[in-house]
Design a protein around this motif. Structure first.
Motif, mmCIF file in Angstrom:
data_model
loop_
_atom_site.group_PDB
_atom_site.id
_atom_site.type_symbol
_atom_site.label_atom_id
_atom_site.label_comp_id
_atom_site.label_asym_id
_atom_site.label_seq_id
_atom_site.Cartn_x
_atom_site.Cartn_y
_atom_site.Cartn_z
ATOM 1 N N VAL A 1 0.864 -1.184 0.000
ATOM 2 C CA VAL A 1 0.000 0.000 0.000
ATOM 3 C C VAL A 1 0.899 1.232 0.000
ATOM 4 O O VAL A 1 1.999 1.221 0.565
ATOM 5 C CB VAL A 1 -0.954 0.034 1.215
ATOM 6 N N GLU A 2 0.439 2.281 -0.658
ATOM 7 C CA GLU A 2 1.205 3.516 -0.695
ATOM 8 C C GLU A 2 1.037 4.280 0.608
ATOM 9 O O GLU A 2 -0.044 4.302 1.201
ATOM 10 C CB GLU A 2 0.745 4.379 -1.877
ATOM 11 N N GLN A 3 2.134 4.886 1.020
ATOM 12 C CA GLN A 3 2.119 5.702 2.234
ATOM 13 C C GLN A 3 3.074 6.878 2.015
ATOM 14 O O GLN A 3 4.270 6.773 2.291
ATOM 15 C CB GLN A 3 2.543 4.873 3.454
ATOM 16 N N GLY A 4 2.536 7.963 1.463
ATOM 17 C CA GLY A 4 3.378 9.114 1.151
ATOM 18 C C GLY A 4 4.374 8.786 0.066
ATOM 19 O O GLY A 4 4.011 8.324 -1.020
ATOM 20 N N ASP A 5 5.653 9.000 0.347
ATOM 21 C CA ASP A 5 6.726 8.715 -0.611
ATOM 22 C C ASP A 5 7.211 7.276 -0.530
ATOM 23 O O ASP A 5 8.185 6.906 -1.192
ATOM 24 C CB ASP A 5 7.910 9.654 -0.371
ATOM 25 N N ASP A 6 6.551 6.446 0.268
ATOM 26 C CA ASP A 6 6.955 5.061 0.481
ATOM 27 C C ASP A 6 5.829 4.113 0.105
ATOM 28 O O ASP A 6 4.690 4.515 -0.155
ATOM 29 C CB ASP A 6 7.323 4.828 1.950
ATOM 30 N N VAL A 7 6.164 2.831 0.088
ATOM 31 C CA VAL A 7 5.149 1.778 0.098
ATOM 32 C C VAL A 7 5.398 0.922 1.334
ATOM 33 O O VAL A 7 6.533 0.825 1.823
ATOM 34 C CB VAL A 7 5.197 0.898 -1.169
ATOM 35 N N VAL A 8 4.340 0.314 1.835
ATOM 36 C CA VAL A 8 4.443 -0.594 2.977
ATOM 37 C C VAL A 8 3.983 -1.974 2.519
ATOM 38 O O VAL A 8 2.910 -2.121 1.918
ATOM 39 C CB VAL A 8 3.592 -0.102 4.169
ATOM 40 N N ASN B 1 -0.831 -4.649 -5.534
ATOM 41 C CA ASN B 1 -1.635 -3.612 -4.897
ATOM 42 C C ASN B 1 -3.100 -4.035 -4.883
ATOM 43 O O ASN B 1 -3.443 -5.163 -5.273
ATOM 44 C CB ASN B 1 -1.431 -2.261 -5.586
ATOM 45 N N ASN C 1 5.115 -5.059 7.717
ATOM 46 C CA ASN C 1 5.128 -3.593 7.609
ATOM 47 C C ASN C 1 6.493 -3.071 7.141
ATOM 48 O O ASN C 1 7.050 -2.136 7.722
ATOM 49 C CB ASN C 1 4.737 -2.941 8.932
ATOM 50 N N LYS D 1 8.799 -0.943 5.045
ATOM 51 C CA LYS D 1 8.653 0.343 4.360
ATOM 52 C C LYS D 1 9.835 0.562 3.417
ATOM 53 O O LYS D 1 10.993 0.452 3.821
ATOM 54 C CB LYS D 1 8.578 1.484 5.381
ATOM 55 N N LYS E 1 9.357 4.738 -2.747
ATOM 56 C CA LYS E 1 8.762 4.466 -4.051
ATOM 57 C C LYS E 1 9.810 4.427 -5.159
ATOM 58 O O LYS E 1 9.610 3.766 -6.188
ATOM 59 C CB LYS E 1 7.703 5.514 -4.381
#
Length: 421
Positions: free
Chosen positions: A167-174, A197, A237, A239, A242
């Protein structure tokens, strides 16, 4: 973990299927050697194979993971030989790559297999990554960084079904999930994770081996390819920026991604066959007795043994020739990607996969039939060739190779595109 003195140096030893902690390997302290061309790649592979062969039986018998050997292997530059020339690599022919892998596999097929996913991932970077990602990741490869494997899942309905999610989380994916058959991950510096995704789109998430939440479990317990450490990965989790996420698109269009993965597998099997045949010949010349009906003084003079060895040699050479042909077809598909060139590469590699599978199993079976009962003694550990062939050739079923080659020839149906074809 234990230690062993080798040539005056202390070598770390980790056993397979162990509950002992396994810390991530240190990143390369100095850049790996840069191999410049095909000829140098083959020469380096031959040198390393001679080094690796001496300890292969002990590593298999004792279950020692080849930690130090893999360090030497990746620092040799052989893990970077398919990096495109535009990014500093040798961009060798895939026929050369097949020769390199089968040379290493003849000495120690577990070490050869540890390279497999790294090389397949290098091709995916070339096919799917952005320009900035290519520059970054290829630079790491040429420095000696190793990619592991977090692809297959043990409990999904088939090999192409993925339950690992990002899942996307700001400038990262988790990322969360669990993987198995993770060859190379234990000794990797970076572990690319295949995750999907919410829309089912696939991605390669290039996670550092020491990132929080990524646990590589050394629980591989197979009777063959024992020291590949192809165990489990727990992803909790994790992290990742991207910028380290590459979409998996190579199978949505005609590309050589599938046959690239397959030719490496086929080369490993050809190497196992070559190693077993060499051991058979050496044993017959030095340890076996002739059968009484032959009337000969040595086992090497037995006419039925001679004919069987001849048959094995011919079949091995046929498999090696198809490997070389497949490599050339892959080269063409990379230069001129299209339906026809990719089909030619897939089919040629499928044919090579069939023959390398068959000769690996045949040569490792015949070893004992020809060399005799004394060849089964534990002191020789020759059963490792049969165990390795039997396990590695299970990677994907060759019965479907016959089908796809026949279906294309008879009905013009293109073979499917995925990593197993």
């Amino acid at each position: 973990m234990s230690e062993k003195i080798e040539d005056g140096k202390v070598a770390s030893r980790h056993r397979v299927n162990s509950s002992e902690p396994f810390e991530p390997r240190p990143r390369p302290g100095v850049p790996a050697h840069t191999i410049r061309d095909d000829a140098e790649a083959i020469t380096v592979a031959q040198r390393l194979a001679a080094e690796f062969a001496g300890g292969a039986s002990e590593r298999d018998r004792e279950g020692w993971i080849p930690v130090d050997e893999v360090d030497v292997y990746s620092q040799s530059g052989l893990w970077g030989i398919t990096v495109p020339r535009a990014y500093g690599g040798a961009d060798v022919s895939y026929a050369t790559l097949a020769e390199v892998i089968r040379t290493i596999a003849a000495a120690d097929s577990s070490i050869a297999q540890i390279t497999q996913n790294h090389l397949a991932l290098v091709s995916h970077i070339a096919l799917d990554a952005s320009e900035s990602q290519k520059k970054h990741l290829f630079e790491l490869v040429l420095k000696g960084y190793r990619f592991g494997n977090a692809f297959s899942e043990r409990n999904s309905r088939n090999v192409a079904a993925f339950e690992t999610r990002l899942v996307e989380q700001g400038d990262d994916v988790v990322v969360n999930g669990q993987k198995f058959y993770t060859t190379g991950a234990l000794l990797a510096h970076i572990v690319p994770i295949v995750a999907v995704n919410a829309d089912g789109e696939g991605f390669l998430v290039f996670a550092d081996r020491d990132v929080p939440g990524l646990t590589v479990v050394n629980d591989w317990s197979s009777f063959g390819q024992r020291v590949t450490a192809s165990g489990s990965i727990l992803i909790d989790n994790v992290k990742v920026p991207k910028s380290r996420v590459v979409p998996v698109k190579a199978f949505d269009r005609p590309t050589a991604a599938g046959p690239i993965s397959q030719i490496i597998q086929a080369a490993i099997d050809a190497g196992i066959a070559k190693g077993a045949l060499d051991e058979t010949v050496a044993f017959l010349r030095t340890k076996s007795r002739p059968w009484i009906d032959s009337g000969k003084d040595t086992a090497a003079e037995d006419p039925f043994t001679i004919a069987t060895i001849g048959n094995l040699v011919i079949r091995l050479h046929a498999a090696e020739a198809l490997l070389d042909r497949a490599g050339r077809r892959i080269d063409t598909a990379l230069r001129e990607p299209g339906e026809d060139t990719v089909n030619a590469a897939v089919l040629a590699t499928s044919e090579a996969k069939v023959l390398t599978t068959e000769i690996a199993i045949e040569a490792t079976n015949r070893l004992f039939e020809l060399a005799g009962t004394r060849s089964t003694l534990a002191e020789h550990n020759l059963d490792r060739y049969w165990r390795n062939a039997r396990v590695h050739t299970l990677h994907d079923p060759v019965r479907w190779k016959y089908f796809h080659v026949g279906n294309y020839t008879l009905n013009g149906v293109s073979p499917p595109r995925y990593p197993w074809n």
